[in-house]
Design an enzyme around this catalytic site. Structure first.
Site, PDB file in Angstrom:
ATOM      1  N   ARG A 234      39.006  37.880  46.010  1.00  0.00           N
ATOM      2  CA  ARG A 234      39.177  36.747  46.925  1.00  0.00           C
ATOM      3  C   ARG A 234      40.478  36.946  47.691  1.00  0.00           C
ATOM      4  NH1 ARG A 234      34.651  36.097  46.437  1.00  0.00           N
ATOM      5  NH2 ARG A 234      33.446  34.261  45.811  1.00  0.00           N
ATOM      6  N   GLU A 263      39.663  34.408  56.000  1.00  0.00           N
ATOM      7  CA  GLU A 263      38.406  35.004  56.458  1.00  0.00           C
ATOM      8  C   GLU A 263      37.395  33.979  56.974  1.00  0.00           C
ATOM      9  OE1 GLU A 263      37.183  36.870  52.648  1.00  0.00           O
ATOM     10  OE2 GLU A 263      35.412  35.584  52.749  1.00  0.00           O
ATOM     11  N   HIS A 295      33.748  41.159  53.721  1.00  0.00           N
ATOM     12  CA  HIS A 295      33.134  40.528  52.537  1.00  0.00           C
ATOM     13  C   HIS A 295      31.698  41.031  52.336  1.00  0.00           C
ATOM     14  CE1 HIS A 295      33.818  36.847  49.822  1.00  0.00           C
ATOM     15  NE2 HIS A 295      32.885  37.602  49.277  1.00  0.00           N
TER      16      HIS A 295
END
Ligand code: NAI
Length: 331
Positions: A234, A263, A295
């Site tokens: 993360r 993000e 991601h």
């Protein structure tokens, strides 16, 4: 059951629809992220299905609750985007996907490590332009190097096993040590000791109050000079500004990120024709020894298939009043 599916990209829509064939839930696909502004789109839906950059903060949950939502199902393992205490207070159940191919993420972390260490992306761009120079492409052998794994759960352990196969020494940090990690030669250390010994540090812990900025100016200051940091977990685990400073001084030798603190407003969209106003990400991608991906570590046929099936099964279990096996821990 009527379910509003937020952040529904084309692949989400087709794969979720195919997992739903037998169950027959009424899926309302919404391309937008779930925010306080878009929550109204879920009106009349007892269930809402979200992804990692949707907001499940107290305000959003309270709007959903007032519209009749009783279940939030996230198509992810991490649930840091959902306020578990607010959900409990509002009587909203929250489920996630605990068991989907951890190999997808672990293998991608290894791929990022190899790419940043051996400058594979740079080399590929060069050869496309007819430049076959080796200058600037030198990496290091991983064999014999020390790899630090922060978070030795499902993904961290698989990553560690792969690195053991490369002939690396393993050090780990986790409040809940794993006997399996030790059985493959891993040694547990405090974060700072790990940072000072490891040539490669890979993050595989969840984002919690305890782990936010686990990589920060202080821990980067003790990092073994020139080490490589990989984050597929993360964005909030890394203080990005501190990482940029460490890259500038050479304290950090390479950085591979599949996740980024800010993000939510960037990832999962094509922004190639727009002016990106986030100067931090622009600075990051300007370094020759940084790789950023959007991601995608989970993005394999196997993992996505399992994510969609588990999500549909959770909707069905909730509708039938059955036990929710993938409920998140109480907030
Ligand atoms: P897991 O729950 O099996 O393992 C997490 C480990 O982190 C546990 O062993 C836990 O004890 C440890 N941990 C907790 N607090 C810690 C701390 N303060 N310091 C060090 N370790 C700590 O979870 P799993 O399945 O391995 O996933 C790990 C993370 O990977 C998820 O939380 C998620 O954030 C991320 N992820 C990223 C994906 C991507 O596509 N980039 C996809 C799936 C997960």
């Amino acid at each position: 059951m009527k379910t509003a599916v937020f952040s529904a990209r084309r692949y989400d829509q087709s794969l979720l629809a195919s997992a739903n064939q037998t169950a027959g839930h009424e899926l309302r696909f919404i391309q937008d992220r779930l925010t306080a502004e878009t929550a109204a789109l879920a009106a009349g839906c007892p269930a809402v299905c979200v992804f990692v950059n949707d907001s499940g903060d107290a305000q959003v949950l309270s709007i959903l609750s007032s519209q009749g939502t009783r279940l939030v199902a996230t198509r992810s393992t991490g649930y840091n985007h959902i306020d578990a205490s607010a959900a409990a207070r509002l009587g909203i159940e929250v489920v996630r996907v605990t068991d989907y191919s951890p190999y997808s993420v672990a293998e991608f972390a290894v791929g990022l490590l190899l790419a940043v260490n051996r400058k594979i992306a740079r080399a590929s761009v060069r050869t496309r332009e007819g430049n076959f120079e080796l200058e600037g492409l030198m990496g290091m052998d991983l064999h014999g190097k020390t790899v630090g794994v922060i978070g030795t759960g499902k993904i961290g352990l698989i990553f560690a096993r792969i690195m053991a196969g490369f002939g690396c020494r393993l050090v780990g940090h986790d409040p809940y040590p794993s006997a399996e990690f030790e059985s493959i030669g891993g040694r547990y250390l405090g974060v700072e000791d790990l940072m000072s010994q490891a040539d490669v540090v890979s993050l595989h812990c969840p984002l919690t109050d305890a782990t936010r900025y686990i990589v920060n100016a202080a821990t980067l200051a003790v990092l073994k000079r020139g080490s490589i940091l990989v984050n597929t977990s993360r964005g909030g685990l890394v203080d990005t500004e501190a990482a940029i400073q460490a890259l500038k001084t050479g304290a950090l030798g390479g950085l591979a990120l599949d996740v980024y603190e800010q993000e939510a407003s960037l990832f999962f969209q094509d922004l190639s024709s727009t002016v990106i106003t986030d100067d931090v990400i622009q600075r990051l991608v300007s370094f020759p020894n940084v790789i950023v991906t959007g991601h995608q570590a989970f993005f394999t046929v196997e993992a996505i298939g399992q994510i969609m099936q588990t999500t549909i099964d959770s909707l069905t279990a909730f509708e039938r009043g059955e036990v929710l096996v993938n409920r998140i821990p109480a907030g």
